[in-house]
Scaffold this active site. Structure first.
Site, PDB file in Angstrom:
ATOM      1  N   TYR A  52       0.853  -1.198   0.000  1.00 52.63           N
ATOM      2  CA  TYR A  52       0.000   0.000   0.000  1.00 52.63           C
ATOM      3  C   TYR A  52       0.882   1.238   0.000  1.00 52.63           C
ATOM      4  O   TYR A  52       1.825   1.314   0.778  1.00 52.63           O
ATOM      5  CB  TYR A  52      -0.906   0.018   1.235  1.00 52.63           C
ATOM      6  N   GLU A  54      -0.504   4.778  -0.522  1.00 44.78           N
ATOM      7  CA  GLU A  54      -1.315   5.990  -0.745  1.00 44.78           C
ATOM      8  C   GLU A  54      -0.439   7.221  -0.563  1.00 44.78           C
ATOM      9  O   GLU A  54       0.330   7.311   0.388  1.00 44.78           O
ATOM     10  CB  GLU A  54      -2.477   6.038   0.260  1.00 44.78           C
ATOM     11  N   ASP A 198      -5.779  13.632 -25.280  1.00 48.71           N
ATOM     12  CA  ASP A 198      -5.814  12.237 -24.835  1.00 48.71           C
ATOM     13  C   ASP A 198      -5.138  11.420 -25.937  1.00 48.71           C
ATOM     14  O   ASP A 198      -5.727  11.146 -26.973  1.00 48.71           O
ATOM     15  CB  ASP A 198      -7.273  11.806 -24.642  1.00 48.71           C
ATOM     16  N   THR A 224      -3.178   6.138 -22.160  1.00 51.87           N
ATOM     17  CA  THR A 224      -3.032   4.799 -21.609  1.00 51.87           C
ATOM     18  C   THR A 224      -1.585   4.401 -21.870  1.00 51.87           C
ATOM     19  O   THR A 224      -0.877   5.041 -22.652  1.00 51.87           O
ATOM     20  CB  THR A 224      -3.936   3.776 -22.319  1.00 51.87           C
ATOM     21  N   LYS A 227      -1.514   0.568 -25.173  1.00 50.51           N
ATOM     22  CA  LYS A 227      -1.857   0.468 -26.595  1.00 50.51           C
ATOM     23  C   LYS A 227      -0.553   0.501 -27.399  1.00 50.51           C
ATOM     24  O   LYS A 227       0.275  -0.364 -27.182  1.00 50.51           O
ATOM     25  CB  LYS A 227      -2.879   1.534 -26.940  1.00 50.51           C
ATOM     26  N   ARG A 233      -1.518  -2.411 -18.542  1.00 48.01           N
ATOM     27  CA  ARG A 233      -2.785  -1.675 -18.598  1.00 48.01           C
ATOM     28  C   ARG A 233      -2.766  -0.590 -17.527  1.00 48.01           C
ATOM     29  O   ARG A 233      -2.773  -0.897 -16.334  1.00 48.01           O
ATOM     30  CB  ARG A 233      -3.972  -2.595 -18.308  1.00 48.01           C
TER      31      ARG A 233
HETATM   32  C1  LIG Z   1      -8.517   3.406 -24.807  1.00 51.91           C
HETATM   33  C2  LIG Z   1      -8.829   4.828 -24.606  1.00 51.91           C
HETATM   34  C3  LIG Z   1      -9.138   5.336 -23.334  1.00 51.91           C
HETATM   35  C4  LIG Z   1      -9.464   4.489 -22.134  1.00 51.91           C
HETATM   36  O1  LIG Z   1      -8.593   3.599 -21.679  1.00 51.91           O
HETATM   37  P1  LIG Z   1      -9.047   2.502 -20.583  1.00 51.91           P
HETATM   38  O2  LIG Z   1      -7.709   2.111 -20.018  1.00 51.91           O
HETATM   39  O3  LIG Z   1      -9.740   1.428 -21.323  1.00 51.91           O
HETATM   40  O4  LIG Z   1      -9.911   3.182 -19.578  1.00 51.91           O
HETATM   41  C5  LIG Z   1      -9.312   6.705 -23.217  1.00 51.91           C
HETATM   42  N1  LIG Z   1      -9.204   7.512 -24.272  1.00 51.91           N
HETATM   43  C6  LIG Z   1      -8.934   7.056 -25.507  1.00 51.91           C
HETATM   44  C7  LIG Z   1      -8.837   8.032 -26.637  1.00 51.91           C
HETATM   45  C8  LIG Z   1      -8.755   5.698 -25.718  1.00 51.91           C
HETATM   46  O5  LIG Z   1      -8.525   5.246 -26.948  1.00 51.91           O
END
Ligand SMILES: *Cc1c(COP(=O)(O)O)cnc(C)c1O
Length: 412
Positions: A52, A54, A198, A224, A227, A233
């Site tokens: 933990y 925090e 994003d 993220t 990807k 993840r």
């Molecule tokens: C995949 C994605 C997310 C979310 O990711 P998670 O880890 O599945 O919550 C947010 N924004 C965009 C543009 C994405 O492609």
């Protein structure tokens, strides 16, 4: 380790083995997926999961954090260096959590936000009605242009001038073209809005210099790490030093409790990998493979939304073959080719029977597949799509897909 798991819990051990076999025997073209390195897997499967922590390095609410403090420091430093950011928060559990924290750091409930329409390539966490983001904030959405199916900054500006958002968001999950970050930033400046990017899908391309970097242009960049960036993840937030406090407190205690320190360690490993020359070469190959695959599909009679790709994915319009996305996804699935159906811009069909497929090359490229394999994959896709009811031919292709796929590693 896995011996111990199979002795103690054969049911789960067997399922993990089955999933590994599935990944080895199928061609995965899901644009948001990838496969992590053994080093990333090892960090995720480590005893750091027991801790933990925090708070943040040097300011925790638990004892015994001296080691994990160093882990998180390394992760933050590597993220900052990789993307040229002043501050990095590496605790968000996912991309959606990172976005929720970023909004909380910049907005009050009810504030106006302008983002990309989900049906035109945006993401649920950009203000969809079914997402908490769409309930907390007052979102409006821009679309791609009907003319060339690309983001139209004139339209973004027009809506921004009229709507007067507090925040403009750029970033997508089904958009195959380079995004003009300076162009967005100029509009945000003109309407006195903050600007957030994003980069969840393209972070690996950005890290490798294969897509322009939003960090110099945006107030906050979220991502993220699982990807194109090929890490565990998780989520990531980058910002200027002056927003550090707001961002950090929006993540914890704002929206989360303790960080997942094994995941933080795996992020550090991923950021370390992403700055290597091998990764730069990899990111370039993803794009080469996506472009080649797109060409093959066009040669086979399909249409690509916007006419092509600048990144890791193509959005395929199935209508020239008279097909719907669900039928196409399932037929390809029976052939061992994994894709997802997707809405295309101005889609006349409903989300469950959309007109498109989203096809991406991060995973096959990670596994070492190049032009020879991409050509075979392109031919298989076209053949399956032209023979969706010919189960004999699909079964035959399934065999060929398995044979090729199994000759490439499933864990790298
Ligand atoms: C995949 C994605 C997310 C979310 O990711 P998670 O880890 O599945 O919550 C947010 N924004 C965009 C543009 C994405 O492609």
């Amino acid at each position: 380790m896995s011996d111990m798991l199979s002795q103690q819990d054969p049911a789960i051990a067997e399922l993990i083995e089955r999933e590994e076999a599935r990944q080895r025997g199928e061609v995965n073209l899901i644009a948001s997926e990838n496969i992590v390195s053994r080093a990333v897997l090892a960090a995720q499967g480590s005893v750091l999961t027991n801790k933990y922590a925090e708070g943040y390095p040097g300011a925790r609410y638990y004892g015994g954090c001296e080691v994990v403090d160093e882990v998180e420091e390394i992760a933050r430093e590597r993220a900052k260096e990789l993307f040229g950011a002043e501050h990095a928060n590496v605790q968000s559990h996912s991309g959606t959590s990172a976005n929720l924290a970023a909004y909380a750091a910049l907005l009050k409930p009810g504030d106006k936000v302008l983002a990309m329409d989900l049906a035109h390539g945006g993401h649920l966490s950009h203000g969809s009605k079914v997402s908490l983001t769409g309930k907390i904030y007052d979102f409006r959405h821009y679309q791609v242009s009907e003319k060339d199916e690309r983001i139209d900054l004139d339209q973004v500006r027009e809506i921004a001038l009229e709507f007067r958002p507090k925040l403009i968001v750029a970033g997508a999950s089904a958009y195959s073209r380079e995004i003009d970050f300076p162009g967005f930033a100029a509009i945000a400046k003109e309407v006195k809005a903050r600007f957030m990017v994003d980069m969840a899908h393209i972070a690996g391309l950005v890290a490798a210099g294969e897509h322009s970097n939003p960090v110099p242009h945006a107030d906050i960049v979220t991502s993220t790490t699982h990807k194109t960036l090929r890490g565990p993840r998780s989520g990531l937030i980058l910002c200027k030093e002056k927003r550090k406090k707001k961002v950090d407190s929006a993540v914890f205690p704002g929206g989360q409790g303790g960080p997942l320190m094994h995941q933080v360690a795996a992020r550090a490993v991923c950021f370390g990998e992403a700055k290597t020359d091998a990764f730069k070469k990899y990111a370039h190959e993803i794009k080469v493979n996506a472009a080649r695959l797109g060409d093959m599909l066009v040669d086979g009679g399909l249409r690509l939304v916007s006419g092509g790709t600048d990144n890791h994915l193509v959005l395929v319009d199935l209508r020239p073959l008279g097909l719907q996305g669900d039928v196409a996804e399932h037929a390809l699935g029976r052939a061992g080719i994994v894709v997802n159906m997707n809405m295309i811009p101005f889609d006349p069909n409903p989300p469950r029977q959309p007109s498109g497929l989203r096809i991406g090359t991060p995973t096959v490229t990670s596994r070492g597949m190049g032009s020879t394999e991409i050509e075979r994959i392109g031919n298989w896709i076209v053949e399956v799509l032209k023979n969706v009811t010919n189960e004999d031919r699909i079964a035959q292709i399934r065999g060929e897909v398995r044979e090729m796929s199994e000759s490439f590693p499933a864990v790298i």
